[in-house]
Design a protein around this motif. Sequence first.
Motif, mmCIF file in Angstrom:
data_model
loop_
_atom_site.group_PDB
_atom_site.id
_atom_site.type_symbol
_atom_site.label_atom_id
_atom_site.label_comp_id
_atom_site.label_asym_id
_atom_site.label_seq_id
_atom_site.Cartn_x
_atom_site.Cartn_y
_atom_site.Cartn_z
ATOM 1 N N LEU A 227 0.829 -1.213 0.000
ATOM 2 C CA LEU A 227 0.000 0.000 0.000
ATOM 3 C C LEU A 227 0.864 1.265 0.000
ATOM 4 C CD1 LEU A 227 -2.808 -1.054 2.515
ATOM 5 C CD2 LEU A 227 -2.981 -0.843 0.025
ATOM 6 N N ILE A 228 1.964 1.216 0.760
ATOM 7 C CA ILE A 228 2.887 2.358 0.770
ATOM 8 C C ILE A 228 3.461 2.583 -0.619
ATOM 9 C CG2 ILE A 228 5.146 3.153 1.617
ATOM 10 C CD1 ILE A 228 4.472 1.790 4.285
ATOM 11 N N HIS A 229 3.806 1.500 -1.301
ATOM 12 C CA HIS A 229 4.341 1.581 -2.666
ATOM 13 C C HIS A 229 3.343 2.279 -3.592
ATOM 14 C CE1 HIS A 229 6.893 0.314 -6.022
ATOM 15 N NE2 HIS A 229 5.793 -0.049 -6.659
ATOM 16 N N ILE A 230 2.081 1.901 -3.497
ATOM 17 C CA ILE A 230 1.044 2.493 -4.342
ATOM 18 C C ILE A 230 0.828 3.965 -3.991
ATOM 19 C CG2 ILE A 230 -1.415 2.441 -4.915
ATOM 20 C CD1 ILE A 230 -1.318 -0.598 -4.435
ATOM 21 N N ALA A 231 0.635 4.232 -2.691
ATOM 22 C CA ALA A 231 0.340 5.601 -2.250
ATOM 23 C C ALA A 231 1.500 6.543 -2.550
ATOM 24 C CB ALA A 231 0.021 5.603 -0.756
ATOM 25 N N TYR A 232 2.726 6.076 -2.277
ATOM 26 C CA TYR A 232 3.891 6.928 -2.492
ATOM 27 C C TYR A 232 4.118 7.164 -3.979
ATOM 28 C CZ TYR A 232 8.275 9.079 -1.020
ATOM 29 O OH TYR A 232 9.281 9.980 -0.748
ATOM 30 N N GLY A 233 3.860 6.139 -4.792
ATOM 31 C CA GLY A 233 3.989 6.298 -6.238
ATOM 32 C C GLY A 233 3.006 7.326 -6.780
ATOM 33 N N CYS A 234 1.768 7.282 -6.279
ATOM 34 C CA CYS A 234 0.754 8.270 -6.698
ATOM 35 C C CYS A 234 1.164 9.676 -6.267
ATOM 36 C CB CYS A 234 -0.603 7.911 -6.097
ATOM 37 S SG CYS A 234 -1.345 6.409 -6.777
ATOM 38 N N TRP A 235 1.704 9.793 -5.046
ATOM 39 C CA TRP A 235 2.120 11.101 -4.532
ATOM 40 C C TRP A 235 3.274 11.662 -5.351
ATOM 41 C CZ3 TRP A 235 6.665 12.457 -1.539
ATOM 42 C CH2 TRP A 235 6.621 13.750 -1.028
ATOM 43 N N GLY B 192 4.407 20.661 -15.037
ATOM 44 C CA GLY B 192 3.359 21.121 -15.921
ATOM 45 C C GLY B 192 2.872 20.078 -16.899
ATOM 46 N N GLY B 193 3.044 18.813 -16.606
ATOM 47 C CA GLY B 193 2.589 17.751 -17.501
ATOM 48 C C GLY B 193 2.907 16.399 -16.920
ATOM 49 N N TYR B 194 2.346 15.361 -17.546
ATOM 50 C CA TYR B 194 2.535 14.000 -17.039
ATOM 51 C C TYR B 194 3.920 13.476 -17.376
ATOM 52 C CZ TYR B 194 2.381 8.967 -16.738
ATOM 53 O OH TYR B 194 2.679 7.655 -16.452
ATOM 54 N N LYS B 195 4.716 13.216 -16.343
ATOM 55 C CA LYS B 195 6.025 12.579 -16.490
ATOM 56 C C LYS B 195 6.274 11.733 -15.265
ATOM 57 C CE LYS B 195 8.559 15.890 -19.360
ATOM 58 N NZ LYS B 195 9.756 16.734 -19.432
ATOM 59 N N ARG B 196 6.961 10.673 -15.445
ATOM 60 C CA ARG B 196 7.340 9.822 -14.323
ATOM 61 C C ARG B 196 8.459 10.504 -13.566
ATOM 62 N NH1 ARG B 196 11.287 6.167 -13.498
ATOM 63 N NH2 ARG B 196 10.846 4.390 -12.141
ATOM 64 N N SER C 162 7.240 0.510 -20.269
ATOM 65 C CA SER C 162 6.674 0.348 -18.933
ATOM 66 C C SER C 162 7.139 1.443 -17.990
ATOM 67 C CB SER C 162 7.034 -1.028 -18.363
ATOM 68 O OG SER C 162 8.422 -1.230 -18.361
ATOM 69 N N ALA C 163 8.399 1.921 -18.179
ATOM 70 C CA ALA C 163 8.905 2.999 -17.326
ATOM 71 C C ALA C 163 8.119 4.282 -17.554
ATOM 72 C CB ALA C 163 10.390 3.234 -17.605
ATOM 73 N N ARG C 164 7.784 4.556 -18.810
ATOM 74 C CA ARG C 164 7.042 5.781 -19.131
ATOM 75 C C ARG C 164 5.585 5.702 -18.707
ATOM 76 N NH1 ARG C 164 9.737 4.836 -24.015
ATOM 77 N NH2 ARG C 164 7.760 4.270 -25.013
ATOM 78 N N ASN C 165 5.121 4.498 -18.433
ATOM 79 C CA ASN C 165 3.697 4.334 -18.127
ATOM 80 C C ASN C 165 3.463 3.628 -16.787
ATOM 81 O OD1 ASN C 165 2.120 5.118 -20.804
ATOM 82 N ND2 ASN C 165 3.935 3.983 -21.425
ATOM 83 N N MET C 166 4.423 3.753 -15.886
ATOM 84 C CA MET C 166 4.295 3.093 -14.594
ATOM 85 C C MET C 166 3.067 3.572 -13.823
ATOM 86 S SD MET C 166 6.495 0.697 -13.954
ATOM 87 C CE MET C 166 7.050 0.494 -12.269
ATOM 88 N N PHE C 167 2.765 4.869 -13.915
ATOM 89 C CA PHE C 167 1.616 5.399 -13.177
ATOM 90 C C PHE C 167 0.307 4.851 -13.753
ATOM 91 C CE2 PHE C 167 -1.580 8.780 -12.391
ATOM 92 C CZ PHE C 167 -1.620 8.680 -11.010
ATOM 93 N N VAL C 168 0.214 4.814 -15.088
ATOM 94 C CA VAL C 168 -0.993 4.283 -15.734
ATOM 95 C C VAL C 168 -1.162 2.803 -15.379
ATOM 96 C CG1 VAL C 168 -2.101 3.784 -17.942
ATOM 97 C CG2 VAL C 168 -0.866 5.932 -17.631
ATOM 98 N N LEU C 169 -0.059 2.055 -15.452
ATOM 99 C CA LEU C 169 -0.104 0.649 -15.079
ATOM 100 C C LEU C 169 -0.520 0.493 -13.616
ATOM 101 C CD1 LEU C 169 3.174 -0.618 -16.801
ATOM 102 C CD2 LEU C 169 0.840 -1.252 -17.438
ATOM 103 N N GLY C 170 -0.003 1.375 -12.769
ATOM 104 C CA GLY C 170 -0.352 1.339 -11.358
ATOM 105 C C GLY C 170 -1.830 1.576 -11.119
#
Length: 244
Positions: free
Chosen positions: A85-93, A103-107, A120-128
């Motif tokens: 859960l920490i991994h998910i929450a911290y990744g979102c933060w 000013g835009g979506y970037k990992r 996968s690196a460029r889309n880790m948040f979407v995958l998450g």
Amino acid sequence: MFIFNSSIGKKFIQAVSGAFLIIFLLLHVTINFFSVIDTFTGKWGVVAADEKLFSAGDGLFKLGCDFMSTPVISIMVPILALGFLIHIAYGCWLTAKNISARGGYKRYEVSSKAATDSWSARNMFVLGIVILGMIAFHLTHFWAKMQLPEMFGVGNFENNPYCLLEATFGRWWVLLLYIIWFAAVWFHLCHGFWSMFQTVGWDGQTWFKRVKVIGIIVSSIICLAFVAVAVNAFLQANGLCCCC
């Protein structure tokens, strides 16, 4: 604090919590894969249909579920789940902070060119997000019918995990959603595995290539085993499995 304010510290938190995720998945898939073994030994149908055999703990999957209820595992699983859960929450933060700052979506930034070249690196948040959505869906099928009633007395308790697998995966569209989920997990793990080791300094020319290969192997084993569990349950539920 340094670990929260520096880029290295932020990556370290993600790496450590990601390790909890991998351990959690390995434990989870090992127990679930026992159901596939039970199919080939003829235990699935026999144990699921015979309350005496089931209560006696016959069948590897039933024994695995009982093992998950032992005190050591009962303590270990919530700790691993908390790291997850920490991994998910911290990744979102981290992602939200980067979107706001740039000013835009970037990992969150990585120094390795190999990482920036990875889809996968460029889309880790979407995958998450996909993984998180399916986790919520998954919890309604298993946690809400086993742990929730047992721990809090909410809902109807399903004692037989074989029947629960059949009830969940017996519908083709549910099976399809789960397979898509497992594919998203595979992409996420493939990148996350080597990124975790890179964070702790294993980014040398020789070892980096080896770690990436190991990451693909481990991720593939985890996800293929989950797929096997789901497909096997679907076949069992629809009377399509001839294993004995």
